[in-house]
Design an enzyme around this catalytic site. Structure first.
Site, PDB file in Angstrom:
ATOM      1  N   LYS A 109       0.855  -1.191   0.000  1.00  0.00           N
ATOM      2  CA  LYS A 109       0.000   0.000   0.000  1.00  0.00           C
ATOM      3  C   LYS A 109       0.889   1.239   0.000  1.00  0.00           C
ATOM      4  O   LYS A 109       1.960   1.242   0.637  1.00  0.00           O
ATOM      5  CB  LYS A 109      -0.891  -0.041   1.250  1.00  0.00           C
ATOM      6  CG  LYS A 109      -1.941   1.048   1.339  1.00  0.00           C
ATOM      7  CD  LYS A 109      -2.865   0.802   2.545  1.00  0.00           C
ATOM      8  CE  LYS A 109      -3.946   1.854   2.700  1.00  0.00           C
ATOM      9  NZ  LYS A 109      -4.861   1.567   3.819  1.00  0.00           N
ATOM     10  N   SER A 151      -9.821   1.529   2.725  1.00  0.00           N
ATOM     11  CA  SER A 151      -8.936   2.313   1.900  1.00  0.00           C
ATOM     12  C   SER A 151      -7.877   1.513   1.150  1.00  0.00           C
ATOM     13  O   SER A 151      -7.300   2.028   0.192  1.00  0.00           O
ATOM     14  CB  SER A 151      -8.230   3.354   2.774  1.00  0.00           C
ATOM     15  OG  SER A 151      -7.395   2.721   3.733  1.00  0.00           O
ATOM     16  N   SER A 178     -10.064  -0.955   6.854  1.00  0.00           N
ATOM     17  CA  SER A 178      -9.460  -0.762   5.527  1.00  0.00           C
ATOM     18  C   SER A 178      -8.715  -1.947   4.957  1.00  0.00           C
ATOM     19  O   SER A 178      -8.305  -1.907   3.806  1.00  0.00           O
ATOM     20  CB  SER A 178      -8.513   0.434   5.556  1.00  0.00           C
ATOM     21  OG  SER A 178      -9.249   1.607   5.389  1.00  0.00           O
TER      22      SER A 178
HETATM   23  N1  GLN Z   1     -13.294   3.677   6.205  1.00  0.00           N
HETATM   24  C1  GLN Z   1     -12.763   4.107   7.467  1.00  0.00           C
HETATM   25  C2  GLN Z   1     -12.398   5.559   7.379  1.00  0.00           C
HETATM   26  O1  GLN Z   1     -12.664   6.148   6.412  1.00  0.00           O
HETATM   27  C3  GLN Z   1     -11.582   3.275   7.836  1.00  0.00           C
HETATM   28  C4  GLN Z   1     -10.376   3.599   7.066  1.00  0.00           C
HETATM   29  C5  GLN Z   1      -9.207   2.787   7.452  1.00  0.00           C
HETATM   30  O2  GLN Z   1      -9.328   1.743   8.074  1.00  0.00           O
HETATM   31  N2  GLN Z   1      -8.045   3.296   7.110  1.00  0.00           N
HETATM   32  O3  GLN Z   1     -11.847   6.117   8.268  1.00  0.00           O
END
Ligand code: GLN
Length: 499
Positions: free
Chosen positions: A85, A160, A184
């Site tokens: 990532k 994400s 994410s």
């Molecule tokens: N979707 C969640 C957010 O927008 C979690 C994102 C994540 O785990 N990085 O914060």
């Protein structure tokens, strides 16, 4: 495509055996994987950057080990195509966090999780797209355009870590790393139909991973089999002197995969199954998985997490507060985009941050700055921390009764681009994953086939007590004997690259 096999579609064990038998070389793995990415990435946009030189250098090392008869001395990921990532530093590569703010940032050092993956023999293919700074659930907030879901290019891969999930689902890599602050890793794993593990907080070093919420972030692998996930965990887990929150881990995560679930007590949470917004097809899949676990010899036990419904509220206080603090370093002086032509620093900060950050990032920063301001933080931040303690206690109580918990990952399967435009609707994507980050224990998504209505991948979540990640992997391995390892998305199967 050339006739060489799609190495990214192979598991680590098959790759190792092929190298040992000299059926192919690590160089062939690197070259053919990169060629496949070249084709597939045009549509998918999972990779932001490929690392040809690093891949070939690493392949040469693995090939030298094979030639010297020392493959056994190579780590658990020898010759395995891997990718990271884009919030993970890898020296000499761009680490953009999919933000204009870091578009030109080149890493001067390597994150521990990345270094360990490469030390374990992995062949680094490149850096993967994500929601900007990991804010989002669809990869739509990437400043460089979204990644597409290999199962249906009109749909999101989740987020994400959408690039990490899509790359594995399309067979472009065998192992990718993502990060999970509220869901994410697990949610994109569910949307793309891959195994996706968020270890217990502290199992994997966060050193060199650009921080979103430092008390919530955790790195973990995407793979197509539970065994590969366990091998990747073996490679990346454990104490790192550069991250004081990382812990000693002496678990071999592959050790109990073949044990089955007989004698295991597995929790189900009635409130999760009745939650508003959980679609019937996802609910049916979780119930089906529960029945399989029972048939395999597990005892199903209903457990109560009375405060879990407050997890979302606590997260959207704690997460933005931590993000606001962590993103302060992107000020155009120490790091990040610098808007030219300003006479005073104040207007340079303002203009650079306004132009460098996308809308969702600005929303999180503004929210965090408000929540931490005088007279406000005692109203929100303190109660959110109290809720955090209550949720942690809920899980601790539940784990007096069970060895792991079965739950949905996401309330729905993948949605179309643009379909979820209201931020709070988007936030609900993580309604079943967030409480695990709040409590800090382990959670993973296991693909259990396609939903009856949308015919898109569905994952079920297995949740472990803290530092008992082997429990969820064991239950997942048992379920995998029923569902099989994760398939490659059809347009990318059998060596196709989505052409
Ligand atoms: N979707 C969640 C957010 O927008 C979690 C994102 C994540 O785990 N990085 O914060």
């Amino acid at each position: 495509m050339a006739a060489s096999p799609a190495f990214g579609t192979m598991g680590a064990r098959v790759i190792r055996a092929g190298l040992a038998a000299k059926e192919f070389s690590a160089r062939e793995i690197a070259e053919s994987s990169l060629a496949r990415i070249d084709v597939a990435n045009k549509d998918l946009h999972a990779f932001l950057e490929t690392t040809e030189q690093l891949a070939l250098e690493q392949a040469a090392k693995v090939d030298a080990a094979v030639a010297a008869g020392e493959l056994d001395a190579c780590g658990p990921l020898a010759g395995v195509p891997v990718a990271f990532k884009d919030n993970m530093n890898l020296e000499g590569t761009h680490t953009t966090c999919s933000s204009k703010m870091l578009e030109n940032y080149v890493s001067p050092f390597t994150a521990t999780c990345v270094a360990r993956t490469i030390e374990a023999g992995g062949i680094p293919l490149g850096k993967l797209n994500m929601d900007e700074f990991a804010f989002g659930s669809s990869t739509e907030t990437s400043a460089f355009g979204p990644t597409k879901n290999p199962w249906d290019l009109s749909r999101v891969p989740g987020g994400s870590s959408g690039g990490s999930a899509a790359a594995v689902a399309a067979g472009l890599a065998t192992v990718t790393l993502g990060s999970d602050t509220g869901g994410s890793i697990r949610q994109p794993g569910s949307f793309c139909g891959t195994v996706a593990v968020k270890p217990t907080y502290g199992v994997v070093s966060r050193y060199g991973v650009v921080a979103f919420g430092s008390s919530l972030d955790q790195v973990g692998p995407f793979t197509r089999s539970v065994e590969d996930a366990a091998l990747a965990m073996n490679a990346i887990a454990g104490r790192d002197v550069l991250d004081c929150t990382s812990q000693n881990v002496d678990t071999d995560f592959t050790a109990n995969l073949a044990e089955g679930v007989r004698g295991m007590r597995i929790g189900v949470v009635p409130a999760f199954m009745e939650a508003q917004g959980l679609t019937p097809e996802v609910k049916a899949k979780v119930e089906e998985a529960a029945e399989h676990l029972r048939a395999l010899g597990a005892e199903l036990v209903e457990v109560d997490l009375p405060n879990a419904q407050a997890a979302m509220s606590a997260y959207y206080v704690l997460g933005p507060c931590e993000a606001f603090s962590n993103l302060a370093r992107f000020d155009s002086v120490r790091y990040g985009y610098c808007d030219p032509g300003h006479k005073d620093l104040g207007s340079q900060y303002e203009a650079s941050r306004a132009a460098g950050f996308g809308p969702e990032t600005r929303r999180r920063v503004m929210l965090g700055s408000y929540l931490l301001s005088a007279g406000v933080y005692d109203k929100y931040y303190y109660p959110a921390q109290q809720v955090r303690t209550l949720i942690t206690q809920d899980y601790a109580r539940a784990y007096e009764q069970v060895d792991c918990i079965l739950a949905p990952v996401s309330p729905r399967t993948s949605f179309r681009f643009g379909e979820v435009s209201d931020p709070t609707d988007m936030y609900l994507s993580d309604m079943f994953t967030i409480s695990i980050n709040i409590a800090g224990n382990g959670g993973m998504s296991l693909p259990v086939g396609l939903g009856a209505d949308t015919h898109l991948p569905v994952g079920v979540q297995l949740i472990s007590p803290a530092f008992k990640d082997e429990n969820m992997l064991r239950a997942a391995a048992a379920l995998e004997t029923v569902y099989g390892p994760a398939p490659i998305a059809p347009a990318y199967a059998d060596g196709k690259a989505g052409e």
